[in-house]
Design an enzyme around this catalytic site. Structure first.
Site, PDB file in Angstrom:
ATOM      1  N   SER A 159     -27.065   4.801  -2.319  1.00 52.57           N
ATOM      2  CA  SER A 159     -26.404   4.348  -3.543  1.00 52.57           C
ATOM      3  C   SER A 159     -25.018   3.747  -3.323  1.00 52.57           C
ATOM      4  CB  SER A 159     -26.310   5.484  -4.561  1.00 52.57           C
ATOM      5  OG  SER A 159     -25.381   6.456  -4.138  1.00 52.57           O
ATOM      6  N   LYS A 210     -19.656   8.414  -5.754  1.00 54.39           N
ATOM      7  CA  LYS A 210     -19.683   7.123  -6.453  1.00 54.39           C
ATOM      8  C   LYS A 210     -18.248   6.597  -6.559  1.00 54.39           C
ATOM      9  CE  LYS A 210     -24.061   7.855  -7.748  1.00 54.39           C
ATOM     10  NZ  LYS A 210     -25.132   7.334  -6.953  1.00 54.39           N
TER      11      LYS A 210
END
Length: 190
Positions: free
Chosen positions: A49, A92
């Site tokens: 990701s 993230k």
């Protein structure tokens, strides 16, 4: 030694040595626990990701000191408790902080009406995702107080705030600052 005096027999220091070693082990364990709990944490990245910034299998250090006195800032790469699986930690990038408005248009991210320049996405488009069960997100989305909006750099392969919504700042466990493995990728994260 004087005549008639006898030398004292040497006493065994085995007990004292073992106690000293045990004390050293306890000190090392306590320091390790303290550093891991309050200063930094090592993580191995399990998914793609955050590619190309952080690759699957890379190992990073996340430091905790920055957020004792402050909050995550736009652009920080953070580690945080997964909103769906509490025992799992995610990593993230912070895209927007409380009070800012996020909009996704034509594959681009806008914060407070300004299109973001995001070289770390390698030009991958940023489209809305189907949301998690019980989550409703409409754009433009204003980040609530005490929360941040996060997205993975690999926009086409990341379940992030587009999926689970903004996350509470108190779920943030640190700021990822250093990639230390593999050695060929050693360096600070930006």
């Amino acid at each position: 030694m004087y005549a008639g005096e006898h030398a004292e027999p040497k006493r065994s220091h085995t007990g004292r040595t073992l106690l000293s070693i045990l004390g050293m082990v306890v000190l090392i364990v306590a320091l390790s626990w303290g550093l891991r709990t309050f200063v930094f944490q090592a993580y191995e990245i399990p998914s793609g990701s955050m590619e190309e910034t952080i690759m699957t299998g890379d190992m990073v250090f996340s430091e905790k000191l920055s957020y004792y006195a402050g909050t995550p800032a736009q652009g920080d790469i953070i580690t945080f408790a997964d909103p769906e699986i509490a025992s799992r930690t995610l990593i993230k990038r912070v895209i927007a902080t409380e009070g800012q408005t996020v909009d996704l248009r034509d594959g681009n991210v806008y914060v407070d009406g300004v299109k973001l320049t995001e070289p770390y996405t390698d030009g991958k488009p940023s489209y809305p995702l189907t949301t998690a069960y019980g989550t409703s997100i409409t754009y433009p989305y204003t980040v609530p107080a005490g929360e941040v909006w996060v997205m993975g750099d690999n926009r086409t392969n990341s379940q992030d705030s587009r999926y689970f919504g903004s996350i509470p700042v108190d779920s943030v466990t640190g700021r990822a600052v250093l990639k230390y493995w593999p050695l060929s990728s050693f360096g600070l994260l930006e």
